[in-house]
Scaffold this motif. Structure first.
Motif, PDB file in Angstrom:
ATOM      1  N   ASP A  41     -19.741   7.874  14.430  1.00 32.40           N
ATOM      2  CA  ASP A  41     -19.419   6.967  15.639  1.00 32.40           C
ATOM      3  C   ASP A  41     -18.868   5.548  15.016  1.00 32.40           C
ATOM      4  OD1 ASP A  41     -20.610   8.711  17.293  1.00 32.40           O
ATOM      5  OD2 ASP A  41     -22.592   7.757  17.341  1.00 32.40           O
ATOM      6  N   THR A  42     -18.997   5.154  13.887  1.00 38.27           N
ATOM      7  CA  THR A  42     -18.609   3.952  13.319  1.00 38.27           C
ATOM      8  C   THR A  42     -17.175   4.250  12.848  1.00 38.27           C
ATOM      9  OG1 THR A  42     -20.812   3.572  12.090  1.00 38.27           O
ATOM     10  CG2 THR A  42     -19.168   2.223  11.312  1.00 38.27           C
ATOM     11  N   LEU A  43     -16.764   5.435  12.470  1.00 40.37           N
ATOM     12  CA  LEU A  43     -15.397   5.747  12.189  1.00 40.37           C
ATOM     13  C   LEU A  43     -14.563   5.563  13.162  1.00 40.37           C
ATOM     14  CD1 LEU A  43     -13.896   6.670   9.686  1.00 40.37           C
ATOM     15  CD2 LEU A  43     -14.310   9.146  10.323  1.00 40.37           C
ATOM     16  N   GLU A  44     -14.881   5.740  14.471  1.00 44.61           N
ATOM     17  CA  GLU A  44     -14.264   5.764  15.609  1.00 44.61           C
ATOM     18  C   GLU A  44     -12.862   6.396  15.665  1.00 44.61           C
ATOM     19  OE1 GLU A  44     -14.533   1.520  15.994  1.00 44.61           O
ATOM     20  OE2 GLU A  44     -16.127   1.485  17.334  1.00 44.61           O
TER      21      GLU A  44
ATOM     22  N   ARG B  80     -15.617  -8.429   8.208  1.00 40.73           N
ATOM     23  CA  ARG B  80     -16.214  -8.467   6.664  1.00 40.73           C
ATOM     24  C   ARG B  80     -17.777  -8.584   6.793  1.00 40.73           C
ATOM     25  NH1 ARG B  80     -13.520 -10.522   2.186  1.00 40.73           N
ATOM     26  NH2 ARG B  80     -14.706 -11.003   0.489  1.00 40.73           N
ATOM     27  N   ALA B  81     -18.470  -9.121   7.613  1.00 39.95           N
ATOM     28  CA  ALA B  81     -19.632  -9.332   7.879  1.00 39.95           C
ATOM     29  C   ALA B  81     -20.147  -7.641   8.287  1.00 39.95           C
ATOM     30  CB  ALA B  81     -20.314 -10.045   8.828  1.00 39.95           C
ATOM     31  N   MET B  82     -19.374  -6.983   9.330  1.00 38.18           N
ATOM     32  CA  MET B  82     -19.853  -5.504   9.825  1.00 38.18           C
ATOM     33  C   MET B  82     -19.547  -4.568   8.466  1.00 38.18           C
ATOM     34  SD  MET B  82     -20.881  -5.940  12.510  1.00 38.18           S
ATOM     35  CE  MET B  82     -20.993  -4.027  13.139  1.00 38.18           C
ATOM     36  N   ALA B  83     -18.584  -4.761   7.589  1.00 35.09           N
ATOM     37  CA  ALA B  83     -18.336  -3.930   6.426  1.00 35.09           C
ATOM     38  C   ALA B  83     -19.624  -3.975   5.513  1.00 35.09           C
ATOM     39  CB  ALA B  83     -17.149  -4.347   5.707  1.00 35.09           C
ATOM     40  N   ARG B  84     -20.026  -5.373   5.449  1.00 28.86           N
ATOM     41  CA  ARG B  84     -21.539  -5.522   4.467  1.00 28.86           C
ATOM     42  C   ARG B  84     -22.499  -4.837   5.327  1.00 28.86           C
ATOM     43  NH1 ARG B  84     -19.750 -11.563   3.957  1.00 28.86           N
ATOM     44  NH2 ARG B  84     -18.624 -11.420   1.733  1.00 28.86           N
TER      45      ARG B  84
ATOM     46  N   PHE C 275     -12.462   4.156   7.470  1.00 28.81           N
ATOM     47  CA  PHE C 275     -13.480   3.296   7.893  1.00 28.81           C
ATOM     48  C   PHE C 275     -12.927   1.927   8.045  1.00 28.81           C
ATOM     49  CE2 PHE C 275     -16.486   6.361   6.716  1.00 28.81           C
ATOM     50  CZ  PHE C 275     -17.580   6.351   7.749  1.00 28.81           C
ATOM     51  N   GLY C 276     -12.154   1.563   7.105  1.00 30.85           N
ATOM     52  CA  GLY C 276     -11.352   0.427   7.049  1.00 30.85           C
ATOM     53  C   GLY C 276      -9.907   0.402   8.104  1.00 30.85           C
ATOM     54  N   GLY C 277      -9.768   1.477   8.507  1.00 31.75           N
ATOM     55  CA  GLY C 277      -8.453   1.676   9.436  1.00 31.75           C
ATOM     56  C   GLY C 277      -7.445   2.501   8.501  1.00 31.75           C
ATOM     57  N   GLU C 278      -6.405   2.047   8.376  1.00 34.31           N
ATOM     58  CA  GLU C 278      -5.280   2.898   7.639  1.00 34.31           C
ATOM     59  C   GLU C 278      -5.433   2.664   6.071  1.00 34.31           C
ATOM     60  OE1 GLU C 278      -2.778   5.147   8.742  1.00 34.31           O
ATOM     61  OE2 GLU C 278      -4.271   4.867  10.597  1.00 34.31           O
ATOM     62  N   THR C 279      -6.220   1.922   5.456  1.00 33.91           N
ATOM     63  CA  THR C 279      -6.459   1.778   4.042  1.00 33.91           C
ATOM     64  C   THR C 279      -7.790   2.036   3.695  1.00 33.91           C
ATOM     65  OG1 THR C 279      -6.588  -0.311   4.108  1.00 33.91           O
ATOM     66  CG2 THR C 279      -4.303   0.336   3.820  1.00 33.91           C
ATOM     67  N   ILE C 280      -8.380   2.451   2.364  1.00 31.88           N
ATOM     68  CA  ILE C 280      -9.561   2.856   2.126  1.00 31.88           C
ATOM     69  C   ILE C 280     -10.130   1.205   1.603  1.00 31.88           C
ATOM     70  CG2 ILE C 280     -10.725   3.502   0.039  1.00 31.88           C
ATOM     71  CD1 ILE C 280      -8.855   5.898  -0.066  1.00 31.88           C
ATOM     72  N   GLY C 281     -11.450   0.988   2.183  1.00 27.74           N
ATOM     73  CA  GLY C 281     -11.969  -0.074   1.932  1.00 27.74           C
ATOM     74  C   GLY C 281     -13.637  -0.096   1.428  1.00 27.74           C
ATOM     75  N   MET C 282     -14.253  -1.001   1.561  1.00 25.35           N
ATOM     76  CA  MET C 282     -15.615  -0.964   1.428  1.00 25.35           C
ATOM     77  C   MET C 282     -16.635   0.003   1.847  1.00 25.35           C
ATOM     78  SD  MET C 282     -18.095  -2.971  -0.532  1.00 25.35           S
ATOM     79  CE  MET C 282     -19.550  -4.057  -0.403  1.00 25.35           C
ATOM     80  N   VAL C 283     -16.143   0.164   3.016  1.00 28.30           N
ATOM     81  CA  VAL C 283     -17.127   1.318   3.653  1.00 28.30           C
ATOM     82  C   VAL C 283     -16.561   2.638   3.630  1.00 28.30           C
ATOM     83  CG1 VAL C 283     -18.212   1.805   6.124  1.00 28.30           C
ATOM     84  CG2 VAL C 283     -17.536  -0.749   5.520  1.00 28.30           C
TER      85      VAL C 283
ATOM     86  N   LYS D  50       0.650  -1.152  -0.132  1.00 31.83           N
ATOM     87  CA  LYS D  50      -0.063  -0.031  -0.043  1.00 31.83           C
ATOM     88  C   LYS D  50       0.798   1.251  -0.127  1.00 31.83           C
ATOM     89  CE  LYS D  50      -3.971  -1.979   0.414  1.00 31.83           C
ATOM     90  NZ  LYS D  50      -5.089  -1.995  -0.584  1.00 31.83           N
ATOM     91  N   SER D  51       0.212   2.304  -0.681  1.00 32.59           N
ATOM     92  CA  SER D  51       1.134   3.541  -0.703  1.00 32.59           C
ATOM     93  C   SER D  51       0.437   4.445   0.662  1.00 32.59           C
ATOM     94  CB  SER D  51       0.732   4.282  -1.763  1.00 32.59           C
ATOM     95  OG  SER D  51      -0.651   4.673  -2.029  1.00 32.59           O
ATOM     96  N   LYS D  52       1.380   5.391   0.740  1.00 33.55           N
ATOM     97  CA  LYS D  52       1.193   6.367   2.023  1.00 33.55           C
ATOM     98  C   LYS D  52      -0.336   6.844   2.067  1.00 33.55           C
ATOM     99  CE  LYS D  52       3.174  10.598   0.108  1.00 33.55           C
ATOM    100  NZ  LYS D  52       4.127  11.421   0.198  1.00 33.55           N
ATOM    101  N   ASP D  53      -0.862   7.056   0.748  1.00 32.20           N
ATOM    102  CA  ASP D  53      -2.470   7.642   1.015  1.00 32.20           C
ATOM    103  C   ASP D  53      -3.505   6.523   1.053  1.00 32.20           C
ATOM    104  OD1 ASP D  53      -2.237   6.429  -1.552  1.00 32.20           O
ATOM    105  OD2 ASP D  53      -2.890   8.456  -2.628  1.00 32.20           O
ATOM    106  N   GLY D  54      -3.145   5.180   1.386  1.00 36.52           N
ATOM    107  CA  GLY D  54      -4.097   4.329   1.589  1.00 36.52           C
ATOM    108  C   GLY D  54      -4.316   3.641   0.469  1.00 36.52           C
ATOM    109  N   ILE D  55      -3.789   3.733  -0.750  1.00 36.61           N
ATOM    110  CA  ILE D  55      -4.252   3.157  -1.975  1.00 36.61           C
ATOM    111  C   ILE D  55      -3.114   2.249  -2.466  1.00 36.61           C
ATOM    112  CG2 ILE D  55      -4.594   3.657  -4.456  1.00 36.61           C
ATOM    113  CD1 ILE D  55      -6.508   4.846  -2.629  1.00 36.61           C
ATOM    114  N   GLY D  56      -3.601   1.201  -2.999  1.00 35.42           N
ATOM    115  CA  GLY D  56      -2.641   0.129  -3.474  1.00 35.42           C
ATOM    116  C   GLY D  56      -1.939   0.024  -4.506  1.00 35.42           C
TER     117      GLY D  56
END
Length: 232
Positions: free
Chosen positions: A151-154, A106-110, A159-167, A2-8
């Protein structure tokens, strides 16, 4: 990697990538979601622009049930509905995963992707374009939705942490489209004062070059919306 901006990094070219086409439309958030997923995975694809006011035989052939975009063609076979397509992309091309590997996460992301799709997108649109008599209640409900996302972002970067994901991909509607709609309708919901964490996420998300490449020109969408709502 992954690159520093969270993109692969871009995946290697192969037969699977050479047969990818996306039937979509500029100005349709669900269509751009799939573009974001393809770009995040580094998958080369051909974009086929659809005129939704005059639907093509291609669209009607490949999505006869809903007759809408996006439609992903992979090796000649169609996949429709943006959330389904994004999951298909993630399961087919393993590089730069979009969904978590852990079954619970994975289920929570869905779950959150479906919540955003069913509850937030339409609700936020209505907030900005509701009748004057209904505006106060609509704004209250729209802000409640944004606070739930915060609140979900916490406090995480994405939302996926340090990288961009589904959510992150699914609420790209919040990051990009809501800001455009707010500018046209002059209703303000997504502010640093009201939802500071979500506001920072929006800036972080939109600062990624790969994300910028998968979104339409802001001024073009603003012009489209202004023309649309002037005529109604």
């Amino acid at each position: 990697m992954k690159s520093k901006d969270g993109i692969g990094e871009e995946v290697e070219s192969g037969k699977m990538s050479d047969w990818v086409k996306l039937i979509g439309a500029v100005g349709v958030p669900a269509s751009h979601r799939v573009e974001l997923a393809l770009k995040l995975k580094g998958i080369p694809y051909e974009f086929i622009a659809e005129d939704l006011s005059n639907k093509s035989p291609l669209l009607l052939e490949y999505n006869p049930v809903h007759q809408k975009v996006p439609i992903l063609l992979h090796n000649g076979k169609p996949r429709a509905e943006s959330l389904v397509v994004i999951e298909y992309i993630d399961e087919t091309w393993k590089t730069n995963p979009i969904l978590p590997h852990d079954p619970y996460h994975r289920a929570m992301a869905r779950f959150w992707a479906k919540f955003i799709d069913e509850k937030c997108v339409g609700g936020l649109w209505n907030t900005c374009w509701s009748a004057e008599a209904e505006r106060e209640k609509a704004v209250e409900e729209g802000l409640e939705c944004l606070k739930m996302l915060e609140d979900t972002l916490e406090g995480k970067r994405f939302f996926g942490g340090e990288t961009i994901g589904m959510v992150d991909i699914v609420p790209s509607y919040v990051a990009f489209w809501l800001g455009v709609i707010e500018e046209v309708s002059e209703v303000k919901l997504l502010t640093e004062e009201k939802v500071p964490g979500l506001f920072r996420w929006t800036e972080e998300f939109l600062s990624c070059v790969t994300i910028q490449e998968g979104l339409p020109a802001r001024e073009k969408i603003i012009g489209y919306l202004r023309a649309r709502f002037r005529s109604e």
